[in-house]
Write an enzyme that holds these catalytic residues in place. Structure first.
Site, PDB file in Angstrom:
ATOM      1  N   GLU A 133      -2.935  -8.406   0.658  1.00  0.00           N
ATOM      2  CA  GLU A 133      -1.775  -7.731  -0.070  1.00  0.00           C
ATOM      3  C   GLU A 133      -2.092  -8.265  -1.009  1.00  0.00           C
ATOM      4  O   GLU A 133      -1.678  -7.310  -2.205  1.00  0.00           O
ATOM      5  CB  GLU A 133      -0.765  -8.036  -0.119  1.00  0.00           C
ATOM      6  CG  GLU A 133      -0.199  -7.521   1.844  1.00  0.00           C
ATOM      7  CD  GLU A 133       1.166  -8.583   1.742  1.00  0.00           C
ATOM      8  OE1 GLU A 133       2.150  -7.602   2.299  1.00  0.00           O
ATOM      9  OE2 GLU A 133       1.144  -9.660   2.005  1.00  0.00           O
ATOM     10  N   GLU A 154       1.161 -10.281  10.011  1.00  0.00           N
ATOM     11  CA  GLU A 154       2.616 -10.517  10.064  1.00  0.00           C
ATOM     12  C   GLU A 154       3.389  -9.787  12.126  1.00  0.00           C
ATOM     13  O   GLU A 154       4.116 -11.271  11.894  1.00  0.00           O
ATOM     14  CB  GLU A 154       2.990  -9.980   8.938  1.00  0.00           C
ATOM     15  CG  GLU A 154       2.467 -10.605   7.501  1.00  0.00           C
ATOM     16  CD  GLU A 154       1.741 -10.020   7.459  1.00  0.00           C
ATOM     17  OE1 GLU A 154       0.868 -10.223   5.684  1.00  0.00           O
ATOM     18  OE2 GLU A 154       1.253  -9.398   7.771  1.00  0.00           O
TER      19      GLU A 154
END
Length: 690
Positions: A133, A154
């Site tokens: 990210e 995730e």
């Protein structure tokens, strides 16, 4: 409210240090930020409040500098960054704390995309979760061709990419590719992609070889800044996002039946990314992250992850590795599909000669031919080079006599599940091998001790139970018989490590761990159908768990004949708990492959074989019946010492039966559901603390 810094008191802080770099060809000065937690690549850089604060301070230090042409971010050797520090996140007990974590990450990371000058992420190593990210927030990205792992894992752990991933990635590479990285890969045993594949998907704008990656990345950044290179990206806003999300939701329902909230929340965020502003999208990520951080799923996922990453690497009860004998040649008795798969794996991982034997030349040729054909497939896919393929083919040979095992150090049998057949095989092998050669059996249910009882050296017999398909399934049940010695056991564990399997030590008991539990589980569901419960209702009674397949789909995969044989074996051992279904026997006698037709619809003729019961159950009754049976069987296994602890049961079921990560293993699930009258694990393990 506890300050989140206190939750991360044990954080290994990733420091962000800044140095100025003069870019080639007069492109100007770049402030290059290096992310490094002070350890080597075996401890990848992660981010808790301390790491985020350090990155924020680095960005503060360069803010407003009018002499900068660009800002760059790079990781320490072999690692870019791998995301949030989840140890601290698992201690969150208040929703406001969870919101702080999401907002702090957004506050720091988004600055990289909102600078006065372009930002460049130089992805030099593993980039996962929040690490990826960081790169997505930058204006441009380069990636090393040697990067071994790029992922947003995730959903695998019960979370969503909560620091920009669900908003930035689909707009960069399109919704379909984003669904693959954010949802599909995590739910496919947490699959990672490599640098080349990430570049092919458009995650990075340029790719360079590892040897001079940073130098070439700086040259490329200079060319971009000078206007010599123009980065063009596809406009994905016109794509049918709704259809992509709808299709993904349909597949999720097929796979999980709504059992895991994280991937569904990720889909909602992906859909939102098409129209949301950055503020709106990031705020939605904060809310989703906060909700999921407060749920059991994250704790369950972290518990399962810890089992796979730590306990599996240090198997409980394994003898000292120093006792292991060297293996320079492997023999495989049998040349069927399972045996051939094992032969290929031994050759690839151990890189030693492997010889198969069988009863006739046709079977032998078929087995060796299978191995060579699989090597050709690996070559075609670029998984091995031409030289490697030639070496592998030369390593795998066949023989009609067991004399070929004379100089073998490890011989494994993979013949029919019949005790007398296996005893005969071992007697023939023992007659030709050295006194120290390990004799391994791939039996899935038979007694190892009985199998070795007639041998001169029963101490060198060990169970080495693979799961099908051999190359894919990570679990190896290593079984210690009553006479198995430590040197044999240590050798088996050493071979398991070389094969890149996760090994669990198991006592010699009927069907060991996975097959014992699956047989009990399936037996209860089949028993409910025998009693009159509609087959389809019983088959889907446990859909809420999100298991990889239904009981009757598993029956189809295993094969009714094999399932019946195992059920008969278990009934002989434990007649009060394991039944033998007369209807299943009828299915086998009819030659049916299962209850499903090739198009996955129910086969009316097969279903009719299960008719006749007069005491049907509800779906909830079937669910409770199956779960209570598992609870009883696990307690008996622990009392018998089949494994050393509940964690080993969980590890076996996760790696050998596909028990979902989001449930955290079978024992914590039974605890959370209130099935267990006495908890298997302490309160707060794999669940939110009370």
């Amino acid at each position: 409210m506890t300050d989140i810094k206190e939750l991360f008191a044990d954080e290994i802080v990733t420091r962000a240090t800044v140095r100025d770099v003069e870019l080639p060809r007069g492109a100007g000065t770049m402030a290059l930020i290096t992310l490094d937690n002070g350890f080597d690549h075996t401890k990848p850089s992660t981010f808790g409040p301390g790491g985020l604060a350090s990155l924020g301070e680095a960005l503060d230090a360069i803010a407003g500098r009018g002499d900068l042409a660009a800002v760059g971010v790079v990781g320490k050797p072999f690692v870019f960054a791998v995301g949030a520090d989840l140890k601290g996140a698992a201690l969150v007990s208040e929703r406001d704390q969870a919101l702080q974590i999401g907002r702090l990450g957004h506050e720091v990371f988004r600055r990289l995309g909102e600078l006065d000058v372009p930002s460049f992420a130089f992805v030099n190593g593993a980039a996962m979760g929040g690490g990826l990210e960081i790169a997505l927030h930058c204006t441009y990205r380069t990636i090393s061709a040697g990067v071994p792992a790029v992922a947003l894992p995730e959903c695998f752990l019960g979370l969503v990419p909560g620091w920009g991933g669900t908003q930035l990635l689909p707009r960069l590479i399109g919704p379909a590719a984003a669904v693959k990285l954010i949802i599909d890969n995590p739910l496919s045993q947490n699959r990672m992609i490599k640098g080349r594949e990430a570049f092919g998907l458009g995650v990075a704008d340029a790719m360079f070889e590892p040897a001079d990656f940073l130098e070439e990345s700086l040259r490329w950044a200079s060319a971009v800044l000078r206007g010599d290179v123009t980065v063009s990206r596809a406009d994905h806003t016109a794509e049918d996002w709704s259809k992509t999300v709808s299709d993904a939701r349909f597949l999720l329902d097929m796979k999980l039946h709504g059992a895991s909230p994280a991937p569904y929340r990720a889909l909602e965020l992906l859909e939102l990314a098409r129209t949301a502003t950055r503020d709106e999208g990031f705020a939605a990520e904060d809310q989703a992250l906060a909700d999921l951080l407060m749920g059991d799923e994250l704790r369950a996922g972290l518990y399962a992850f810890d089992l796979v990453q730590r306990r599996a690497k240090k198997p409980a009860g394994a003898p000292e590795a120093a006792l292991a004998r060297k293996v320079t040649k492997v023999g495989v008795v049998g040349a069927g599909l399972m045996a051939s798969q094992m032969a290929l794996l031994f050759a690839r991982r151990l890189e030693v000669p492997v010889v198969l034997t069988d009863l006739d030349q046709a079977r032998l040729d078929k087995g060796v031919g299978y191995v060579h054909a699989e090597i050709d497939k690996l070559l075609a896919k670029g998984r091995v080079s031409g030289d490697q393929a030639n070496r592998l083919r030369a390593l795998v040979t066949g023989s009609l006599t067991k004399d070929a095992f004379a100089d073998a150090d490890f011989v494994i049998e993979a013949v029919f599940e019949d005790m007398k057949v296996k005893q005969k095989v071992f007697a023939e092998v023992e007659a030709v091998v050295s006194a120290e050669c390990v004799l391994a059996t791939n039996t899935s249910s038979l007694s190892l001790t009985e199998m070795a009882s007639g041998l001169r050296h029963p101490e060198r017999v060990v169970g080495f139970h693979f799961f099908n398909p051999v190359a894919v399934m990570p679990l190896l049940e290593i079984v210690r018989g009553e006479r198995t010695d430590d040197a044999t056991l240590a050798t088996a564990f050493a071979v398991g490590r070389s094969l890149k399997k996760s090994s669990v030590l198991v006592k010699d008991a009927p069907a060991f761990v996975v097959n014992r539990l699956l047989t009990r589980f399936m037996g209860e569901v089949i028993g409910a159908v025998d009693e009159g419960t509609p087959l389809e209702l019983a088959d889907h009674a446990l859909d809420g768990l999100g298991l990889p397949m239904t009981p009757f789909a598993l029956l189809q995969l295993v094969g009714p004949a094999v399932a019946l044989h195992v059920a008969e074996t278990m009934h002989e051992a434990f007649p009060s708990r394991y039944g033998v279904s007369e209807n299943l026997a009828r299915l086998v006698a009819a030659g049916k492959p299962g209850v499903y037709a090739p198009d996955f619809s129910l086969d009316p003729e097969a279903v009719a074989l299960f008719a006749g019961g007069t005491a049907p159950s509800t779906a909830e009754q079937v669910r409770l019946r199956a779960l209570r049976a598992l609870d009883e069987e696990i307690r008996l296994m622990l009392d018998e010492g089949v494994v050393s602890a509940p964690q080993d049961i969980d590890l076996c079921m996760i790696l050998g039966a596909g028990w979902p990560f989001h449930l955290g293993g079978i024992t914590p699930y039974l605890d959370r559901e209130g099935i267990s009258e006495v908890r298997f694990l302490p309160p707060g393990v794999a669940s939110v603390p009370a």
